[in-house]
Each structure stands twice: as C-alpha cells, then as structure tokens.
Write an enzyme that holds these catalytic residues in place. Sequence first.
Site: not given
Lengths: 115, 279
Positions: B12, B59, B239
């Site tokens: 991403h 984030h 992640e």
Amino acid sequence: MKSPHISIPGTTIFDGSEARRGYALNKMCYSFNEKANRDEFLKDEDAYCTKYGLNAQQRAAIAAKNVLQLLAAGGNAYYLAKFGGIFGLDMQDIGAQQTGMTKDEFKAKLVAAGK
Amino acid sequence: MAKIVGVVTTSHVPAIGGAIHKGIQHEPYWKPFFDGFPKIREWLAKVKPDVAIVVNNDHGLNFFLDKMPTFAIGAAPEYKNADEGWGIPVLPPFKGNEDLSWHLAESLIGDEFDMVTCQEMVVDHAFTLPIALLYPDMKWPISVVPINVNTVLFPTPSAKRCYALGQAIGRAVEAFPQDLKVVVIGTGGLSHQLEGERAGFINKEFDIRFMDSLTGDPTWATQYTDRELVKHTGTQGIELLNWLTARATMSGKVTELHRNYHIPISNTAAATMLLEHAA
C-alpha cells in the site's frame, strides 16, 4: 518465550521507551495532518514547537531537518513522514539522508535488492 | 449465510496514490507493479464480492499514540479518507457495513479477541489504495469493514495472535446469517524499512518464502516474534501481519490464483497475491 529484545543494526524499535521520550515531537508531527497546522508551523516554527513542548534535542533536530537526529529524539517514522511532507521530501530523499548516500545511490541500492 | 470468496493481499505504498493521480501507471517504473492487478480485477468481476473486510494498519491518521489499540474494528456507516500531510489526493468515501461490523465485534469479543470498536474512523492510504487498485474507476461496488492491526508501536500483536484473529474472523463471517460474498484484503509489506541507518533494507528471499508459505504452510510466519520480523523484513515489513491475518480467515485448502512481486516501488518490495479456496 523467546526474548523480544534482539538487537538489529541501524534500527531503533519504536517501543514504550521511545514513545515516552518522543511524545511531544510525535504529537506535533501528528498535527501536520491538517494543512492549517502545517501553515502555522511554517509561519512561526519556534512558536509552534514551543506550543507542543518540544525539548531542546527535539527542537534542534526539527531545525536541522535531520531524520537520524529526529529518531534519536524519540521520533516515529510514520509521524516524521508528515514533517518531511511539509518540505516535499519523499522516501528516497529521507533514505538517502539517513544512509549518507546520494538519492541516486540510494535508489540504485533499492534496485540492486531486487536482483 | 455469508462466505469468504477469497483473499487479496497487496502493498500500500503511498506513492501508488500519486501514480494513480498522475495517470502514470504505464510508465516503466510503475508498470511492473500495476501489471499485477488486471487478473485480480477479472476475478473480482467474475466473483462479485459484496463486502470487503480490509485488514490494514493506520499510519497516524485515525490513531495517535494517546490511544493505540492493538486490534480495532470499524463500525461506522461511512469511512472517509483525509489529508495525511504529504499531499496524496483524497479518495472518495467508502460505505460501511454496520451489520457485519457489529456481528464481527460480538463474535470476536465473544471469542476473546478484545477489539476496540470505532463508530467513527478515517482511513488512510493503507485502506484506500488497495481498494483503488482493485476498483480503478473508484466507484466502489462493495461495502467495507476495516480491521486495524497496530504496527506502529511495539510490541505489536504477535504473528501467532494475528493468525488466530484471522481464524476467528473467518469463523464469524461463516456464521453471519446474511447471504454475502466477502473478500478479505490484507494490505502492506512486503519487506521495507523507512528509518535509521538500515533504511532501504529489503529481503527478497524472506518475502518469497513468506508468500510461498501462504498456501500450504500458512502458520510458517507465526514462529517469529515482532522484533524477529523486523530483523527479517524491516521495520515496516512487519505489515505482513495484515497479510497473515487476512490469509488465516480462510480454512481448508487454499490455492494461489495469482502473484506479483517487484522491487522497488518507493523503498518497498511491492507484492500482490490472490488466494482462493481450492476446488
């Protein structure tokens, strides 16, 4: 259970101890999600850092725009990215700065990792 | 009854948003990454999922360190994207699926996964970009349920716990009484590290091993602690916990329909996979 505290060269794990040291700095950087705050910072950097209660080490690291210093002052990469964004720095700029390479050298290192 | 039709995993990287905005997907730098998606879009057009459960990590848009949930679930009627501070364009809002969110919250907490429930949540690039890659016209044909895994503040949940959470999500979906086709999306990774003298760290060998493990040996990554995952995949490579959670929602035999792996996009080993139950 294995010990979670292994040492990884060139890497600071952002754990509770870093989060405690870096709270004011990270909170300020988190505020940069909003354009009005980014503008306020650019208008008067000193006043903005004072408002968030940065300590001397954090203040100096912000003034120097030096990522390793910001990390050493408790900064977290995700919040610092918002600070970097104010100056249009991308992740290769930031990577190059931290590794002492030129941006082209850093990009070449990334490409080499795919070979 | 609801059913999980498949799992899609993808990186991403924020710069993907810039590339989409500029329309430069076909330029040599970007093409090897964007080429990973037409096959998945064809699959989506055929399978037509109704809902996406999106396992991702915030984030620093919705959550700050003042309150940092290890696991959270969205339970909002709508999820908006917002300015993240460095100028990638804001994408259109996503329609929530509150029925499924609350069913999942009931079921997961009943199953001793103590989720933080969020009736308001803004979603960042970790959520928006994977969906934009799957549905490039940005007219989302799905409703969504975000699942957030903390990968910002250590300790993160362990890989083992993430796997167990994924299994619990899978059980909860299968017990949901509405006839819904659910796709589970796991976002982020694979190996990358943004900060420190080790910035630019990428570990192709580990990434390939991890992707290989997801079909036949999906608990392979659960042998590692959070710090060990950082050692092998970088501070942001962790992640992969989102991938692992997503994968674990599928029980039984799983087959890999598609994979793409390209180094680098920004500072990241960019990877995409499509998994389905084996026939």
